[in-house]
Design a protein around this motif. Structure first.
Motif, PDB file in Angstrom:
ATOM      1  N   SER A  57      -8.409  28.943 -46.946  1.00  0.00           N
ATOM      2  CA  SER A  57      -8.372  29.976 -47.983  1.00  0.00           C
ATOM      3  C   SER A  57      -9.752  30.566 -48.265  1.00  0.00           C
ATOM      4  CB  SER A  57      -7.760  29.422 -49.273  1.00  0.00           C
ATOM      5  OG  SER A  57      -8.521  28.325 -49.759  1.00  0.00           O
ATOM      6  N   GLY A  58     -10.792  29.742 -48.122  1.00  0.00           N
ATOM      7  CA  GLY A  58     -12.147  30.240 -48.349  1.00  0.00           C
ATOM      8  C   GLY A  58     -12.521  31.335 -47.362  1.00  0.00           C
ATOM      9  N   ARG A  59     -12.131  31.152 -46.113  1.00  0.00           N
ATOM     10  CA  ARG A  59     -12.432  32.183 -45.108  1.00  0.00           C
ATOM     11  C   ARG A  59     -11.641  33.458 -45.393  1.00  0.00           C
ATOM     12  NH1 ARG A  59     -13.589  30.858 -39.011  1.00  0.00           N
ATOM     13  NH2 ARG A  59     -15.590  30.575 -40.082  1.00  0.00           N
ATOM     14  N   LEU A  60     -10.385  33.332 -45.776  1.00  0.00           N
ATOM     15  CA  LEU A  60      -9.582  34.510 -46.092  1.00  0.00           C
ATOM     16  C   LEU A  60     -10.195  35.284 -47.259  1.00  0.00           C
ATOM     17  CD1 LEU A  60      -5.987  33.001 -45.804  1.00  0.00           C
ATOM     18  CD2 LEU A  60      -7.105  34.542 -44.180  1.00  0.00           C
ATOM     19  N   ALA A  61     -10.654  34.552 -48.270  1.00  0.00           N
ATOM     20  CA  ALA A  61     -11.301  35.207 -49.416  1.00  0.00           C
ATOM     21  C   ALA A  61     -12.578  35.904 -48.980  1.00  0.00           C
ATOM     22  CB  ALA A  61     -11.589  34.178 -50.509  1.00  0.00           C
ATOM     23  N   ALA A  62     -13.365  35.244 -48.130  1.00  0.00           N
ATOM     24  CA  ALA A  62     -14.615  35.834 -47.655  1.00  0.00           C
ATOM     25  C   ALA A  62     -14.341  37.096 -46.849  1.00  0.00           C
ATOM     26  CB  ALA A  62     -15.382  34.818 -46.810  1.00  0.00           C
ATOM     27  N   TRP A  63     -13.286  37.079 -46.052  1.00  0.00           N
ATOM     28  CA  TRP A  63     -12.921  38.277 -45.289  1.00  0.00           C
ATOM     29  C   TRP A  63     -12.565  39.434 -46.225  1.00  0.00           C
ATOM     30  CZ3 TRP A  63      -9.286  36.681 -40.621  1.00  0.00           C
ATOM     31  CH2 TRP A  63     -10.037  35.957 -39.693  1.00  0.00           C
ATOM     32  N   ARG A  99      -1.948  51.371 -51.060  1.00  0.00           N
ATOM     33  CA  ARG A  99      -2.476  50.428 -52.054  1.00  0.00           C
ATOM     34  C   ARG A  99      -1.714  49.121 -51.935  1.00  0.00           C
ATOM     35  NH1 ARG A  99      -0.125  52.534 -57.932  1.00  0.00           N
ATOM     36  NH2 ARG A  99       2.083  52.162 -57.470  1.00  0.00           N
ATOM     37  N   PHE A 100      -2.319  48.079 -52.469  1.00  0.00           N
ATOM     38  CA  PHE A 100      -1.691  46.756 -52.443  1.00  0.00           C
ATOM     39  C   PHE A 100      -0.947  46.519 -53.745  1.00  0.00           C
ATOM     40  CE2 PHE A 100      -2.270  42.005 -53.041  1.00  0.00           C
ATOM     41  CZ  PHE A 100      -1.238  41.666 -52.195  1.00  0.00           C
ATOM     42  N   ASP A 101      -1.670  46.346 -54.844  1.00  0.00           N
ATOM     43  CA  ASP A 101      -1.048  46.165 -56.152  1.00  0.00           C
ATOM     44  C   ASP A 101      -1.389  47.326 -57.082  1.00  0.00           C
ATOM     45  OD1 ASP A 101       0.491  43.931 -55.890  1.00  0.00           O
ATOM     46  OD2 ASP A 101      -1.052  42.526 -56.516  1.00  0.00           O
ATOM     47  N   ILE A 206       1.289  36.345 -44.920  1.00  0.00           N
ATOM     48  CA  ILE A 206       0.745  35.753 -46.142  1.00  0.00           C
ATOM     49  C   ILE A 206      -0.780  35.840 -46.126  1.00  0.00           C
ATOM     50  CG2 ILE A 206       0.528  33.604 -47.459  1.00  0.00           C
ATOM     51  CD1 ILE A 206       3.308  32.821 -46.397  1.00  0.00           C
ATOM     52  N   ALA A 207      -1.383  35.593 -44.963  1.00  0.00           N
ATOM     53  CA  ALA A 207      -2.845  35.685 -44.843  1.00  0.00           C
ATOM     54  C   ALA A 207      -3.318  37.103 -45.133  1.00  0.00           C
ATOM     55  CB  ALA A 207      -3.276  35.252 -43.451  1.00  0.00           C
ATOM     56  N   LEU A 208      -2.620  38.098 -44.615  1.00  0.00           N
ATOM     57  CA  LEU A 208      -3.013  39.497 -44.847  1.00  0.00           C
ATOM     58  C   LEU A 208      -2.926  39.844 -46.323  1.00  0.00           C
ATOM     59  CD1 LEU A 208      -1.302  41.278 -41.816  1.00  0.00           C
ATOM     60  CD2 LEU A 208      -3.693  40.587 -42.059  1.00  0.00           C
ATOM     61  N   HIS A 209      -1.890  39.389 -46.991  1.00  0.00           N
ATOM     62  CA  HIS A 209      -1.777  39.643 -48.428  1.00  0.00           C
ATOM     63  C   HIS A 209      -2.870  38.912 -49.199  1.00  0.00           C
ATOM     64  CE1 HIS A 209       2.704  41.082 -48.536  1.00  0.00           C
ATOM     65  NE2 HIS A 209       1.860  42.008 -48.117  1.00  0.00           N
ATOM     66  N   ALA A 210      -3.238  37.724 -48.742  1.00  0.00           N
ATOM     67  CA  ALA A 210      -4.333  36.998 -49.391  1.00  0.00           C
ATOM     68  C   ALA A 210      -5.647  37.754 -49.237  1.00  0.00           C
ATOM     69  CB  ALA A 210      -4.448  35.591 -48.799  1.00  0.00           C
ATOM     70  N   ILE A 211      -5.885  38.306 -48.043  1.00  0.00           N
ATOM     71  CA  ILE A 211      -7.073  39.125 -47.822  1.00  0.00           C
ATOM     72  C   ILE A 211      -7.062  40.331 -48.748  1.00  0.00           C
ATOM     73  CG2 ILE A 211      -8.224  40.632 -46.148  1.00  0.00           C
ATOM     74  CD1 ILE A 211      -7.233  38.662 -43.957  1.00  0.00           C
ATOM     75  N   CYS A 212      -5.908  40.974 -48.866  1.00  0.00           N
ATOM     76  CA  CYS A 212      -5.791  42.140 -49.758  1.00  0.00           C
ATOM     77  C   CYS A 212      -6.062  41.766 -51.210  1.00  0.00           C
ATOM     78  CB  CYS A 212      -4.398  42.761 -49.628  1.00  0.00           C
ATOM     79  SG  CYS A 212      -4.116  43.639 -48.075  1.00  0.00           S
ATOM     80  N   ARG A 213      -5.652  40.571 -51.595  1.00  0.00           N
ATOM     81  CA  ARG A 213      -5.880  40.126 -52.976  1.00  0.00           C
ATOM     82  C   ARG A 213      -7.380  40.058 -53.249  1.00  0.00           C
ATOM     83  NH1 ARG A 213      -2.090  40.543 -56.379  1.00  0.00           N
ATOM     84  NH2 ARG A 213      -0.627  39.391 -55.071  1.00  0.00           N
ATOM     85  N   ALA A 214      -8.128  39.433 -52.331  1.00  0.00           N
ATOM     86  CA  ALA A 214      -9.581  39.337 -52.500  1.00  0.00           C
ATOM     87  C   ALA A 214     -10.230  40.711 -52.354  1.00  0.00           C
ATOM     88  CB  ALA A 214     -10.162  38.364 -51.471  1.00  0.00           C
ATOM     89  N   PHE A 215      -9.715  41.526 -51.458  1.00  0.00           N
ATOM     90  CA  PHE A 215     -10.230  42.879 -51.243  1.00  0.00           C
ATOM     91  C   PHE A 215     -10.129  43.693 -52.542  1.00  0.00           C
ATOM     92  CE2 PHE A 215      -9.678  47.340 -50.242  1.00  0.00           C
ATOM     93  CZ  PHE A 215     -10.577  47.587 -49.212  1.00  0.00           C
ATOM     94  N   ASP A 216      -8.955  43.703 -53.152  1.00  0.00           N
ATOM     95  CA  ASP A 216      -8.762  44.491 -54.376  1.00  0.00           C
ATOM     96  C   ASP A 216      -9.630  43.983 -55.516  1.00  0.00           C
ATOM     97  OD1 ASP A 216      -7.000  46.135 -53.093  1.00  0.00           O
ATOM     98  OD2 ASP A 216      -5.297  45.749 -54.428  1.00  0.00           O
TER      99      ASP A 216
END
Length: 242
Positions: A57-63, A99-101, A206-216
């Motif tokens: 999850s840390g890498r996904l957030a960093a991305w 947009r994501f959310d 799920i990973a892509l949505h997690a990336i979008c969460r950190a991105f937004d």
């Protein structure tokens, strides 16, 4: 009234009269045991995919953070995959251009497989292994990000795209199935999901949505004015490329 019209009216009345509903919906009371077991096993196998993602999850957030910072500076995301992975790559680019959310500015993101005329022309003239690499050469600029999705991690066209990206100083991130695999090795960073291929592919979304969460979240840290300012500065630095 003719006989035909009387018959039609009788048919309509019959259709309009509700029939007796079964006490239980078809299929709810009885399920083939083999089918039920196959579904249960498939759903159980989602858990290892989620556990594998949670450990990264840390890498996904960093991305997500890094991608937001780069796109705010006017860089671009390129994404590619084959089959179901192509659909997921396009899902990601749609989240960024749309947009994501919440509401936010749009960002430049291109799914390389979605340009059907370019894909078929390149495949016809150069071979399918070059359908993404040639587009990376066309669209990629130093500082851009290329995300490649593959459950096997062995697709030759993705490997060639990663090779070209490295020569252009385009950062490559890979979402793959279980590792080690060639695509993960050829990329700058990778998230490898240790699960069966079908479940790994479900994990990719799920990973892509997690990336979008950190991105937004990272985009939201900047005011809308700052976001537009950063994008405009980035475009000016890149010669006004839209």
């Amino acid at each position: 009234m003719t006989a035909d019209s009387s018959l039609r009216e009788a048919d309509l009345q019959t259709l309009a009269t509700p029939g007796a509903s079964p006490a239980v919906l078809p299929g709810a009371a009885f399920v083939d045991p083999d089918s039920a077991e196959a579904v249960r096993v498939h759903l159980d196998n989602v858990i290892p995919a989620l556990d594998s993602l949670r450990s990264q999850s840390g890498r996904l957030a960093a991305w997500g953070v890094e991608l937001a910072q780069r796109l705010l500076r006017g860089q671009r995301l390129l994404a590619a995959g084959n089959g179901g992975s192509a659909a997921e790559a396009q899902h990601l680019t749609a989240e960024l251009v749309g947009r994501f959310d919440g509401e936010r500015v749009p960002f430049s993101a291109i799914s390389l497989h979605a340009e059907s005329s370019a894909v078929t022309a390149i495949a016809n003239d150069y071979g399918y292994d070059d359908v993404f690499a040639r587009q990376v050469r066309a669209h990629g600029r130093s500082g851009d990000v290329l995300i490649l999705l593959s459950t096997s991690g062995k697709s030759p066209n993705l490997l060639r795209a990663a090779e070209v990206a490295s020569r252009l100083n385009v950062t490559t991130w890979a979402l793959t199935g279980a590792g080690p695999n060639p695509l993960a090795d050829a990329s700058d960073q990778a998230v490898m999901i240790d699960a069966l291929n079908a479940n790994a592919q479900e994990g990719h979304l799920i990973a892509l949505h997690a990336i979008c969460r950190a991105f937004d979240l990272e985009v939201a840290r900047h005011s809308s004015t700052d976001a537009w300012s950063l994008q405009n500065q980035g475009l000016q630095q890149r010669g006004g490329r839209a």
